[in-house]
Write a protein that holds these residues in place. Sequence first.
Motif, PDB file in Angstrom:
ATOM      1  N   SER A   1     128.473 146.045 -41.817  1.00  0.00           N
ATOM      2  CA  SER A   1     129.839 145.740 -42.255  1.00  0.00           C
ATOM      3  C   SER A   1     130.863 145.679 -41.130  1.00  0.00           C
ATOM      4  N   SER A   2     130.501 146.077 -39.910  1.00  0.00           N
ATOM      5  CA  SER A   2     131.474 146.074 -38.817  1.00  0.00           C
ATOM      6  C   SER A   2     130.745 146.097 -37.486  1.00  0.00           C
ATOM      7  N   GLY A   3     131.520 145.923 -36.419  1.00  0.00           N
ATOM      8  CA  GLY A   3     131.007 146.089 -35.068  1.00  0.00           C
ATOM      9  C   GLY A   3     129.797 145.232 -34.742  1.00  0.00           C
ATOM     10  N   ILE A   4     128.813 145.840 -34.109  1.00  0.00           N
ATOM     11  CA  ILE A   4     127.614 145.131 -33.681  1.00  0.00           C
ATOM     12  C   ILE A   4     126.887 144.521 -34.876  1.00  0.00           C
ATOM     13  N   GLY A   5     126.795 145.279 -35.961  1.00  0.00           N
ATOM     14  CA  GLY A   5     126.070 144.787 -37.132  1.00  0.00           C
ATOM     15  C   GLY A   5     126.678 143.527 -37.708  1.00  0.00           C
ATOM     16  N   PHE A   6     128.006 143.498 -37.823  1.00  0.00           N
ATOM     17  CA  PHE A   6     128.689 142.326 -38.362  1.00  0.00           C
ATOM     18  C   PHE A   6     128.553 141.140 -37.417  1.00  0.00           C
ATOM     19  N   ALA A   7     128.719 141.387 -36.115  1.00  0.00           N
ATOM     20  CA  ALA A   7     128.570 140.317 -35.129  1.00  0.00           C
ATOM     21  C   ALA A   7     127.168 139.729 -35.179  1.00  0.00           C
ATOM     22  N   LEU A   8     126.170 140.588 -35.357  1.00  0.00           N
ATOM     23  CA  LEU A   8     124.788 140.119 -35.419  1.00  0.00           C
ATOM     24  C   LEU A   8     124.544 139.299 -36.684  1.00  0.00           C
ATOM     25  N   CYS A   9     125.102 139.743 -37.802  1.00  0.00           N
ATOM     26  CA  CYS A   9     124.981 138.957 -39.039  1.00  0.00           C
ATOM     27  C   CYS A   9     125.496 137.537 -38.823  1.00  0.00           C
ATOM     28  N   MET A  10     126.680 137.421 -38.245  1.00  0.00           N
ATOM     29  CA  MET A  10     127.278 136.108 -38.025  1.00  0.00           C
ATOM     30  C   MET A  10     126.422 135.258 -37.093  1.00  0.00           C
ATOM     31  N   LYS A  11     125.928 135.852 -36.025  1.00  0.00           N
ATOM     32  CA  LYS A  11     125.125 135.091 -35.067  1.00  0.00           C
ATOM     33  C   LYS A  11     123.835 134.589 -35.716  1.00  0.00           C
ATOM     34  N   MET A  12     123.163 135.466 -36.462  1.00  0.00           N
ATOM     35  CA  MET A  12     121.881 135.085 -37.042  1.00  0.00           C
ATOM     36  C   MET A  12     122.047 134.048 -38.153  1.00  0.00           C
ATOM     37  N   ILE A  13     123.133 134.144 -38.914  1.00  0.00           N
ATOM     38  CA  ILE A  13     123.420 133.113 -39.908  1.00  0.00           C
ATOM     39  C   ILE A  13     123.604 131.763 -39.213  1.00  0.00           C
ATOM     40  N   ARG A  14     124.389 131.748 -38.133  1.00  0.00           N
ATOM     41  CA  ARG A  14     124.633 130.491 -37.391  1.00  0.00           C
ATOM     42  C   ARG A  14     123.350 129.924 -36.805  1.00  0.00           C
ATOM     43  N   LYS A  15     122.411 130.807 -36.465  1.00  0.00           N
ATOM     44  CA  LYS A  15     121.148 130.362 -35.877  1.00  0.00           C
ATOM     45  C   LYS A  15     120.116 129.966 -36.943  1.00  0.00           C
ATOM     46  N   GLY A  16     120.484 130.059 -38.215  1.00  0.00           N
ATOM     47  CA  GLY A  16     119.600 129.593 -39.270  1.00  0.00           C
ATOM     48  C   GLY A  16     118.654 130.624 -39.844  1.00  0.00           C
ATOM     49  N   TYR A  17     118.844 131.881 -39.507  1.00  0.00           N
ATOM     50  CA  TYR A  17     118.026 132.951 -40.074  1.00  0.00           C
ATOM     51  C   TYR A  17     118.520 133.293 -41.478  1.00  0.00           C
ATOM     52  N   ASN A  18     117.626 133.843 -42.284  1.00  0.00           N
ATOM     53  CA  ASN A  18     118.039 134.526 -43.503  1.00  0.00           C
ATOM     54  C   ASN A  18     118.377 135.960 -43.126  1.00  0.00           C
ATOM     55  N   VAL A  19     119.497 136.453 -43.637  1.00  0.00           N
ATOM     56  CA  VAL A  19     119.994 137.767 -43.221  1.00  0.00           C
ATOM     57  C   VAL A  19     120.200 138.661 -44.437  1.00  0.00           C
ATOM     58  N   VAL A  20     119.597 139.842 -44.407  1.00  0.00           N
ATOM     59  CA  VAL A  20     119.899 140.896 -45.369  1.00  0.00           C
ATOM     60  C   VAL A  20     120.700 141.941 -44.614  1.00  0.00           C
ATOM     61  N   GLY A  21     121.962 142.086 -44.968  1.00  0.00           N
ATOM     62  CA  GLY A  21     122.833 143.053 -44.301  1.00  0.00           C
ATOM     63  C   GLY A  21     123.194 144.171 -45.255  1.00  0.00           C
ATOM     64  N   ILE A  22     122.987 145.404 -44.831  1.00  0.00           N
ATOM     65  CA  ILE A  22     123.304 146.538 -45.696  1.00  0.00           C
ATOM     66  C   ILE A  22     124.349 147.425 -45.034  1.00  0.00           C
ATOM     67  N   ALA A  23     125.165 148.061 -45.864  1.00  0.00           N
ATOM     68  CA  ALA A  23     126.197 148.979 -45.386  1.00  0.00           C
ATOM     69  C   ALA A  23     126.674 149.811 -46.560  1.00  0.00           C
ATOM     70  N   ARG A  24     127.261 150.945 -46.254  1.00  0.00           N
ATOM     71  CA  ARG A  24     127.868 151.749 -47.317  1.00  0.00           C
ATOM     72  C   ARG A  24     129.135 151.088 -47.834  1.00  0.00           C
ATOM     73  N   ARG A  25     129.824 150.355 -46.951  1.00  0.00           N
ATOM     74  CA  ARG A  25     131.044 149.656 -47.346  1.00  0.00           C
ATOM     75  C   ARG A  25     130.685 148.217 -47.732  1.00  0.00           C
ATOM     76  N   GLN A  26     130.058 148.090 -48.882  1.00  0.00           N
ATOM     77  CA  GLN A  26     129.559 146.791 -49.318  1.00  0.00           C
ATOM     78  C   GLN A  26     130.675 145.761 -49.480  1.00  0.00           C
ATOM     79  N   GLU A  27     131.883 146.228 -49.819  1.00  0.00           N
ATOM     80  CA  GLU A  27     132.980 145.290 -50.041  1.00  0.00           C
ATOM     81  C   GLU A  27     133.278 144.466 -48.790  1.00  0.00           C
ATOM     82  N   ARG A  28     132.957 145.003 -47.615  1.00  0.00           N
ATOM     83  CA  ARG A  28     133.205 144.262 -46.375  1.00  0.00           C
ATOM     84  C   ARG A  28     132.214 143.118 -46.189  1.00  0.00           C
ATOM     85  N   LEU A  29     131.155 143.100 -46.979  1.00  0.00           N
ATOM     86  CA  LEU A  29     130.151 142.048 -46.869  1.00  0.00           C
ATOM     87  C   LEU A  29     130.374 140.929 -47.877  1.00  0.00           C
TER      88      LEU A  29
END
Length: 236
Positions: free
Chosen positions: A11-39
């Motif tokens: 939901s933030s920091g490195i994890g969020f940046a990585l989600c964005m990068k992997m989506i742009r690169k065409g990966y399927n991304v499962v992102g988990i966080a306690r603050r789900q609303e940020r996703l």
Amino acid sequence: MNKTIFITGASSGIGFALCMKMIRKGYNVVGIARRQERLEELNNHYSNHFLGLYGDVTNVESIQNAIEKGIERFGKIDILVNNAGIGILGPVEEAKLEDWNTMIDVNVKGVMNVTNLLLPQLIKNKGHIVTIDSIAAHEVYAGSAVYCASKFAARAFTTGLEKELRGKVRVTKISPGYVNTEFKDHLNNKEIQKNLKSSFENGLNPDSIADAIYFAINQDENIAINEIMIRPFGNA
């Protein structure tokens, strides 16, 4: 079929940046966080390639649920990035035992929980485990005794995985120095927060760590990048 990456602390920091990068690169991304609303914004804008879910790495049931939903959505999981972490810094004589246990639960047990539950998928798919530890997994700082201990433990565990899973699953440890994320706002101890503020603000961009992860997981089949240490130039 595109590869699927499972990212904790998304939901933030490195994890969020990585989600964005992997989506742009065409990966399927499962992102988990306690603050789900940020996703939810990612869920709304990238629904074809992104699934953002509630997941607490200290809660086995929530992790298992997220894994099952990820596999149901994308068919498999190929890569795990153990990114979720917490730092509660301060002098040991002022520390609360509850805070020490929280760091061990998230930074050590959390890594073990998610790794254990995903290992069958990762072995089946000849996948990759990436653990974000820290420079604190290599050096011990005053005011950070338990935080450093938790990162040393995560690093030792990941080193053990690499030795046992050779030829089955690639394993990479990534140890950043100061990264300019929300971590600096959650240090609790005001004196330490003040002293480290400029170090974090002049630290690495989370995108730089995402780039390092992407580099590690996109090598030729006969190459395994086992460890990367990244520091801001002129900073710790």
